[in-house]
Design a protein around this motif. Structure first.
Motif, PDB file in Angstrom:
ATOM      1  N   SER A  65      10.676   2.891   0.395  1.00 51.24           N
ATOM      2  CA  SER A  65      10.452   3.784   1.532  1.00 51.24           C
ATOM      3  C   SER A  65       9.086   4.463   1.492  1.00 51.24           C
ATOM      4  CB  SER A  65      11.548   4.840   1.587  1.00 51.24           C
ATOM      5  OG  SER A  65      11.526   5.640   0.427  1.00 51.24           O
ATOM      6  N   VAL A  66       8.333   4.325   0.403  1.00 50.99           N
ATOM      7  CA  VAL A  66       7.015   4.969   0.323  1.00 50.99           C
ATOM      8  C   VAL A  66       5.882   3.948   0.273  1.00 50.99           C
ATOM      9  CG1 VAL A  66       7.890   7.067  -0.767  1.00 50.99           C
ATOM     10  CG2 VAL A  66       7.071   5.183  -2.188  1.00 50.99           C
ATOM     11  N   THR A  70       0.859  -1.184   0.000  1.00 52.26           N
ATOM     12  CA  THR A  70       0.000   0.000   0.000  1.00 52.26           C
ATOM     13  C   THR A  70       0.894   1.232   0.000  1.00 52.26           C
ATOM     14  OG1 THR A  70      -1.624  -1.195   1.316  1.00 52.26           O
ATOM     15  CG2 THR A  70      -1.849   1.190   1.231  1.00 52.26           C
ATOM     16  N   VAL A  71       0.591   2.202  -0.848  1.00 55.73           N
ATOM     17  CA  VAL A  71       1.350   3.448  -0.912  1.00 55.73           C
ATOM     18  C   VAL A  71       1.025   4.255   0.339  1.00 55.73           C
ATOM     19  CG1 VAL A  71       1.720   5.564  -2.240  1.00 55.73           C
ATOM     20  CG2 VAL A  71       1.319   3.406  -3.425  1.00 55.73           C
ATOM     21  N   CYS A  84       6.493  -2.434 -10.635  1.00 58.15           N
ATOM     22  CA  CYS A  84       5.096  -2.835 -10.463  1.00 58.15           C
ATOM     23  C   CYS A  84       4.218  -2.197 -11.533  1.00 58.15           C
ATOM     24  CB  CYS A  84       4.603  -2.419  -9.087  1.00 58.15           C
ATOM     25  SG  CYS A  84       4.658  -0.636  -8.807  1.00 58.15           S
ATOM     26  N   ARG A  85       2.958  -2.581 -11.498  1.00 62.01           N
ATOM     27  CA  ARG A  85       1.946  -1.972 -12.364  1.00 62.01           C
ATOM     28  C   ARG A  85       0.889  -1.373 -11.448  1.00 62.01           C
ATOM     29  NH1 ARG A  85       0.455  -2.408 -17.573  1.00 62.01           N
ATOM     30  NH2 ARG A  85       1.942  -4.079 -17.909  1.00 62.01           N
ATOM     31  N   VAL A  86       0.748  -0.051 -11.499  1.00 62.61           N
ATOM     32  CA  VAL A  86      -0.232   0.647 -10.682  1.00 62.61           C
ATOM     33  C   VAL A  86      -1.487   0.845 -11.527  1.00 62.61           C
ATOM     34  CG1 VAL A  86      -0.735   2.726  -9.355  1.00 62.61           C
ATOM     35  CG2 VAL A  86       1.592   1.816  -9.407  1.00 62.61           C
ATOM     36  N   GLU A  87      -2.615   0.368 -11.014  1.00 62.10           N
ATOM     37  CA  GLU A  87      -3.859   0.459 -11.764  1.00 62.10           C
ATOM     38  C   GLU A  87      -4.204   1.927 -12.040  1.00 62.10           C
ATOM     39  OE1 GLU A  87      -8.406  -1.124 -11.294  1.00 62.10           O
ATOM     40  OE2 GLU A  87      -6.764  -2.322 -10.492  1.00 62.10           O
ATOM     41  N   GLY A 130      -2.727   5.196   0.134  1.00 59.07           N
ATOM     42  CA  GLY A 130      -3.693   4.131   0.345  1.00 59.07           C
ATOM     43  C   GLY A 130      -3.939   3.266  -0.877  1.00 59.07           C
ATOM     44  N   THR A 131      -3.338   3.624  -2.017  1.00 54.97           N
ATOM     45  CA  THR A 131      -3.497   2.837  -3.237  1.00 54.97           C
ATOM     46  C   THR A 131      -2.788   1.495  -3.066  1.00 54.97           C
ATOM     47  OG1 THR A 131      -3.560   4.841  -4.588  1.00 54.97           O
ATOM     48  CG2 THR A 131      -3.050   2.775  -5.721  1.00 54.97           C
TER      49      THR A 131
END
Length: 125
Positions: free
Chosen positions: A120-121, A71-72, A107-110, A88-89
């Motif tokens: 770190s994030v 989770t971001v 990664c692949r972020v929707e 929260g993404t």
């Protein structure tokens, strides 16, 4: 009676904003200036994020592995996007890489597509 400056001299400054007003909250250290939280154990590690053992850890010190869901933890600016990635993404099925400039998660972020993130994030979900 301990002076407030004596207490802050024993705690490390914030790794995000270099604020000197850090305080302990349970097992975490907290910066009241930027809201960043980190593990006291990770503040003793040398700079670089991975530490001596080569293990990649998230923002709170959990060990990350390929295929994890994270989770971001804060809103991230993305070039070419007016909104960015909101805190929260959830990002599923990450891949750990030896990236450029500290970006060690592929990664692949929707809604955004493939990209690299810094460990770190993110926080392990």
């Amino acid at each position: 009676m301990a002076d407030i400056s004596d207490v802050n001299e024993t705690l490390p400054p914030c790794p995000e904003c270099s604020g000197v007003y850090t305080y302990e909250m349970g097992a975490l250290l907290v910066c009241p200036e930027c809201g960043h939280e980190w593990s006291a154990a990770t503040s003793a590690e040398p700079a670089g994020g991975a530490g001596d053992d080569g293990v990649i850890r998230d923002a709170v010190g959990n060990v990350l592995a390929d295929g994890d869901t994270v989770t971001v933890t804060r809103t991230l600016k993305v070039k070419g996007s007016p909104s960015g990635i909101k805190a929260g993404t959830k990002v599923r099925n990450i891949r750990l890489v030896d990236g450029v400039d500290g970006h060690d998660i592929d990664c692949r972020v929707e809604g955004f597509g493939p990209m690299q993130l810094k460990s770190s994030v993110v926080r392990k979900a």
